[in-house]
Design a protein around this motif. Structure first.
Motif, PDB file in Angstrom:
ATOM      1  N   ARG A 181      -4.550  -3.161  -0.525  1.00 43.13           N
ATOM      2  CA  ARG A 181      -3.325  -2.417  -0.618  1.00 43.13           C
ATOM      3  C   ARG A 181      -2.644  -2.618  -1.924  1.00 43.13           C
ATOM      4  O   ARG A 181      -1.802  -2.165  -2.449  1.00 43.13           O
ATOM      5  N   HIS A 182      -2.773  -4.072  -2.396  1.00 45.09           N
ATOM      6  CA  HIS A 182      -2.143  -4.554  -3.516  1.00 45.09           C
ATOM      7  C   HIS A 182      -2.600  -3.753  -4.692  1.00 45.09           C
ATOM      8  O   HIS A 182      -1.916  -3.366  -5.691  1.00 45.09           O
ATOM      9  N   LYS A 238       0.418 -10.558  -1.594  1.00 47.25           N
ATOM     10  CA  LYS A 238      -0.884 -10.769  -1.308  1.00 47.25           C
ATOM     11  C   LYS A 238      -1.380 -12.048  -1.288  1.00 47.25           C
ATOM     12  O   LYS A 238      -2.330 -12.674  -0.515  1.00 47.25           O
ATOM     13  N   TYR A 258      -3.715  -0.783  -4.926  1.00 46.98           N
ATOM     14  CA  TYR A 258      -3.050   0.420  -4.813  1.00 46.98           C
ATOM     15  C   TYR A 258      -1.703   0.510  -5.223  1.00 46.98           C
ATOM     16  O   TYR A 258      -1.370   1.543  -6.070  1.00 46.98           O
ATOM     17  N   GLY A 279       0.766  -1.121   0.146  1.00 47.62           N
ATOM     18  CA  GLY A 279       0.129   0.005  -0.067  1.00 47.62           C
ATOM     19  C   GLY A 279       0.890   1.161  -0.194  1.00 47.62           C
ATOM     20  O   GLY A 279       2.076   1.329  -0.263  1.00 47.62           O
TER      21      GLY A 279
END
Ligand code: ADP
Ligand code: NI
Length: 216
Positions: free
Chosen positions: A197-198, A182, A200, A129
């Motif tokens: 977050r991945h 992830k 992003y 992220g």
């Protein structure tokens, strides 16, 4: 000393060691990992004292930060022994710290306890992220790496040594570690957080390469 005092003393020790650290492993990283690990550990029914101590001490002997050859016992172990913790508690915490770290794109990092699973997840979430991106460029600059060089392709490290000795540009670290995380989460809660977050980071990389190519 009761558990609360032990945590407080360890926190004070880690603040004195890591405040102002400039490669993305500063005290605030440790504090975020501690809080996330406690949150995940609460949901998983972990021993939260073990989780919190391991999270606080997890980067103390990290090979990326410590210049010296591996020293035994580690500083974390010495600290825990000084705190008069029983040997089996010390061993559990040290085992978690050994399990947590990423050791290369092609290297498996199995965990040996539920407590290690949540500390590993928490540490890995902090590598992803917006904060993960900031930490990665901070680390790259600290180690005098280039931001990006199109001539240097990402690699799948076959062993820990290959990962440790890499000096690739920082963008490669996204392909060699960050985008792999992830699918390497242990707990369901961490998997869900990792998806956002991945995405992003993927969005960030798309923009990065659009700008790189803008005037070609
Ligand atoms: P781990 O023990 O799993 O490596 P850390 O808490 O020590 O976890 O932090 C790892 C972070 O350090 C990475 O997520 C990244 O931000 C930074 N880092 C490590 N290696 C590199 C690298 N080769 N290039 C850029 N950043 C790196
Ligand atoms: Ni860490």
């Amino acid at each position: 000393m009761d558990y609360k005092e032990l945590i407080q003393k360890t926190e004070d020790f880690m603040i004195s060691e890591f405040r102002g650290e400039g490669s993305g492993h500063d005290w605030f990283h440790i504090d975020r990992v501690r809080k996330m690990a406690l949150n995940l550990g609460g949901q998983e029914g972990c021993d939260l004292f073990i989780v919190e101590m391991a999270a606080l001490l997890h980067d103390l002997d990290d090979w990326k930060l410590v210049q010296a050859e591996t020293h035994f016992p580690s500083r974390a172990e010495k600290w825990l022994v000084e705190m008069n913790l029983e040997q089996d508690v010390v061993s559990k915490i040290i085992q978690i710290i050994e399990d947590v770290s990423f050791k290369g794109a092609g290297v498996e990092t199995p965990v040996r306890s539920l407590e290690a699973a949540v500390v590993q997840d928490a540490d890995r979430l902090d590598a992803m992220g917006a904060i993960g991106i900031a930490r990665t460029f901070a680390y790259g600059g600290n180690k005098k790496r280039q931001i990006y060089d199109p001539a240097v392709n990402p690699v799948m490290h076959e062993d820990f040594h290959a990962y440790q000795t890499s000096s690739a540009p920082t963008i490669n670290h996204f392909y060699e570690k960050l985008l792999l995380l992830k699918d390497r989460m242990n707990t369901e809660t961490a998997k869900t957080i990792a998806i956002g977050r991945h995405q992003y980071m993927e969005f960030y990389l798309t923009q990065f390469f659009e700008e790189w190519e803008a005037n070609r």
